[in-house]
Design a protein around this motif. Structure first.
Motif, PDB file in Angstrom:
ATOM      1  N   ARG A   4      64.649  -7.314  13.054  1.00  0.00           N
ATOM      2  CA  ARG A   4      63.973  -6.239  13.779  1.00  0.00           C
ATOM      3  C   ARG A   4      64.236  -6.350  15.284  1.00  0.00           C
ATOM      4  NH1 ARG A   4      58.000  -4.456  12.450  1.00  0.00           N
ATOM      5  NH2 ARG A   4      59.189  -3.662  10.719  1.00  0.00           N
ATOM      6  N   ILE A   5      64.132  -7.542  15.820  1.00  0.00           N
ATOM      7  CA  ILE A   5      64.363  -7.742  17.248  1.00  0.00           C
ATOM      8  C   ILE A   5      65.816  -7.449  17.602  1.00  0.00           C
ATOM      9  CG2 ILE A   5      64.386  -9.450  19.099  1.00  0.00           C
ATOM     10  CD1 ILE A   5      61.977 -10.760  17.703  1.00  0.00           C
ATOM     11  N   LYS A   6      66.736  -7.885  16.765  1.00  0.00           N
ATOM     12  CA  LYS A   6      68.145  -7.608  17.014  1.00  0.00           C
ATOM     13  C   LYS A   6      68.434  -6.112  16.996  1.00  0.00           C
ATOM     14  CE  LYS A   6      69.980 -11.876  15.061  1.00  0.00           C
ATOM     15  NZ  LYS A   6      70.741 -12.447  13.952  1.00  0.00           N
ATOM     16  N   SER A   7      67.872  -5.398  16.024  1.00  0.00           N
ATOM     17  CA  SER A   7      68.147  -3.969  15.936  1.00  0.00           C
ATOM     18  C   SER A   7      67.529  -3.210  17.108  1.00  0.00           C
ATOM     19  CB  SER A   7      67.655  -3.402  14.604  1.00  0.00           C
ATOM     20  OG  SER A   7      66.261  -3.485  14.496  1.00  0.00           O
ATOM     21  N   VAL A   8      66.347  -3.631  17.550  1.00  0.00           N
ATOM     22  CA  VAL A   8      65.727  -2.994  18.711  1.00  0.00           C
ATOM     23  C   VAL A   8      66.562  -3.256  19.962  1.00  0.00           C
ATOM     24  CG1 VAL A   8      63.711  -3.002  20.229  1.00  0.00           C
ATOM     25  CG2 VAL A   8      63.405  -2.989  17.766  1.00  0.00           C
ATOM     26  N   ALA A   9      67.022  -4.479  20.116  1.00  0.00           N
ATOM     27  CA  ALA A   9      67.833  -4.824  21.284  1.00  0.00           C
ATOM     28  C   ALA A   9      69.137  -4.029  21.288  1.00  0.00           C
ATOM     29  CB  ALA A   9      68.118  -6.318  21.310  1.00  0.00           C
ATOM     30  N   LEU A  10      69.772  -3.908  20.144  1.00  0.00           N
ATOM     31  CA  LEU A  10      71.010  -3.135  20.071  1.00  0.00           C
ATOM     32  C   LEU A  10      70.769  -1.677  20.412  1.00  0.00           C
ATOM     33  CD1 LEU A  10      72.700  -4.606  16.887  1.00  0.00           C
ATOM     34  CD2 LEU A  10      73.573  -4.712  19.209  1.00  0.00           C
ATOM     35  N   SER A  11      69.686  -1.088  19.869  1.00  0.00           N
ATOM     36  CA  SER A  11      69.404   0.319  20.120  1.00  0.00           C
ATOM     37  C   SER A  11      68.973   0.572  21.559  1.00  0.00           C
ATOM     38  CB  SER A  11      68.318   0.834  19.185  1.00  0.00           C
ATOM     39  OG  SER A  11      68.846   1.038  17.911  1.00  0.00           O
ATOM     40  N   ALA A  12      68.189  -0.332  22.102  1.00  0.00           N
ATOM     41  CA  ALA A  12      67.633  -0.091  23.426  1.00  0.00           C
ATOM     42  C   ALA A  12      68.600  -0.435  24.547  1.00  0.00           C
ATOM     43  CB  ALA A  12      66.352  -0.895  23.599  1.00  0.00           C
ATOM     44  N   LEU A  13      69.358  -1.505  24.383  1.00  0.00           N
ATOM     45  CA  LEU A  13      70.158  -1.990  25.495  1.00  0.00           C
ATOM     46  C   LEU A  13      71.633  -1.614  25.432  1.00  0.00           C
ATOM     47  CD1 LEU A  13      68.600  -5.538  25.742  1.00  0.00           C
ATOM     48  CD2 LEU A  13      68.039  -3.517  27.085  1.00  0.00           C
ATOM     49  N   VAL A  14      72.189  -1.517  24.253  1.00  0.00           N
ATOM     50  CA  VAL A  14      73.624  -1.301  24.152  1.00  0.00           C
ATOM     51  C   VAL A  14      73.927   0.175  23.951  1.00  0.00           C
ATOM     52  CG1 VAL A  14      75.717  -1.917  22.907  1.00  0.00           C
ATOM     53  CG2 VAL A  14      73.943  -3.624  23.235  1.00  0.00           C
ATOM     54  N   LEU A  15      73.582   0.715  22.807  1.00  0.00           N
ATOM     55  CA  LEU A  15      73.849   2.116  22.490  1.00  0.00           C
ATOM     56  C   LEU A  15      72.870   2.556  21.415  1.00  0.00           C
ATOM     57  CD1 LEU A  15      75.808   4.569  22.827  1.00  0.00           C
ATOM     58  CD2 LEU A  15      77.079   3.640  20.906  1.00  0.00           C
ATOM     59  N   PRO A  16      72.149   3.628  21.662  1.00  0.00           N
ATOM     60  CA  PRO A  16      71.240   4.129  20.632  1.00  0.00           C
ATOM     61  C   PRO A  16      72.015   4.440  19.356  1.00  0.00           C
ATOM     62  CG  PRO A  16      70.752   5.169  22.704  1.00  0.00           C
ATOM     63  CD  PRO A  16      72.021   4.388  22.905  1.00  0.00           C
ATOM     64  N   GLY A  17      71.527   3.920  18.245  1.00  0.00           N
ATOM     65  CA  GLY A  17      72.181   4.094  16.958  1.00  0.00           C
ATOM     66  C   GLY A  17      72.801   2.813  16.441  1.00  0.00           C
ATOM     67  N   LEU A  18      73.146   1.886  17.324  1.00  0.00           N
ATOM     68  CA  LEU A  18      73.726   0.618  16.872  1.00  0.00           C
ATOM     69  C   LEU A  18      72.714  -0.217  16.084  1.00  0.00           C
ATOM     70  CD1 LEU A  18      75.987  -0.739  19.737  1.00  0.00           C
ATOM     71  CD2 LEU A  18      76.658   0.251  17.568  1.00  0.00           C
ATOM     72  N   GLY A  19      71.463  -0.131  16.475  1.00  0.00           N
ATOM     73  CA  GLY A  19      70.431  -0.853  15.733  1.00  0.00           C
ATOM     74  C   GLY A  19      70.308  -0.336  14.309  1.00  0.00           C
ATOM     75  N   GLN A  20      70.428   0.966  14.134  1.00  0.00           N
ATOM     76  CA  GLN A  20      70.361   1.556  12.804  1.00  0.00           C
ATOM     77  C   GLN A  20      71.583   1.139  11.980  1.00  0.00           C
ATOM     78  OE1 GLN A  20      69.365   3.058  15.579  1.00  0.00           O
ATOM     79  NE2 GLN A  20      67.243   3.310  15.012  1.00  0.00           N
ATOM     80  N   LEU A  21      72.748   1.103  12.615  1.00  0.00           N
ATOM     81  CA  LEU A  21      73.947   0.633  11.914  1.00  0.00           C
ATOM     82  C   LEU A  21      73.775  -0.824  11.495  1.00  0.00           C
ATOM     83  CD1 LEU A  21      76.836   2.218  14.005  1.00  0.00           C
ATOM     84  CD2 LEU A  21      76.064   2.893  11.736  1.00  0.00           C
ATOM     85  N   TYR A  22      73.216  -1.627  12.370  1.00  0.00           N
ATOM     86  CA  TYR A  22      72.983  -3.035  12.079  1.00  0.00           C
ATOM     87  C   TYR A  22      72.030  -3.197  10.899  1.00  0.00           C
ATOM     88  CZ  TYR A  22      71.444  -7.836  12.672  1.00  0.00           C
ATOM     89  OH  TYR A  22      71.139  -9.150  12.458  1.00  0.00           O
ATOM     90  N   ARG A  23      71.018  -2.351  10.833  1.00  0.00           N
ATOM     91  CA  ARG A  23      70.029  -2.430   9.763  1.00  0.00           C
ATOM     92  C   ARG A  23      70.523  -1.829   8.454  1.00  0.00           C
ATOM     93  NH1 ARG A  23      64.683  -3.795  11.646  1.00  0.00           N
ATOM     94  NH2 ARG A  23      64.222  -3.782   9.438  1.00  0.00           N
TER      95      ARG A  23
END
Length: 104
Positions: A4-23
């Motif tokens: 959860r923390i990784k996906s939030v960090a990816l979505s918030a800091l890198v590019l929105p949508g990357l957290g969803q791809l990660y999940r």
């Protein structure tokens, strides 16, 4: 670090949508990345086109940043709506990454 923390960090800091791809939400992540790119590139195109006209017209005289910003606001008032769309998709991706109830 939890998923959860990784996906939030990816979505918030890198590019929105990357957290969803990660999940594992490929469709949702892909749509978010596509929408974000459309919104941000559209806003940049509109703002730079408007600022470019002003800079070409004012080559001889000095332009202040305030003049450029006011010209963009007058010439391209919908650029702020495109940036607003980007912010909405970004915020949704972070909230979705926080509250995702998938298989992970």
């Amino acid at each position: 670090m939890t998923n959860r923390i990784k996906s939030v960090a990816l979505s918030a800091l890198v590019l929105p949508g990357l957290g969803q791809l990660y999940r594992g939400s490929r469709l949702k992540g892909g749509v978010m990345i596509l929408l974000d790119n459309i919104f941000i590139l559209g806003a940049l195109f509109v703002a730079l086109r408007s600022a470019g006209k002003l800079m070409v017209a004012g080559r001889e005289g000095g332009l202040t940043p305030e003049q450029v910003v006011s010209a963009i606001q007058v010439d391209a008032p919908y650029a702020k709506y495109l940036l607003g769309g980007f912010m909405i998709v970004w915020a949704y991706s972070v909230v979705d990454a926080v509250f995702y109830k998938g298989n992970n």
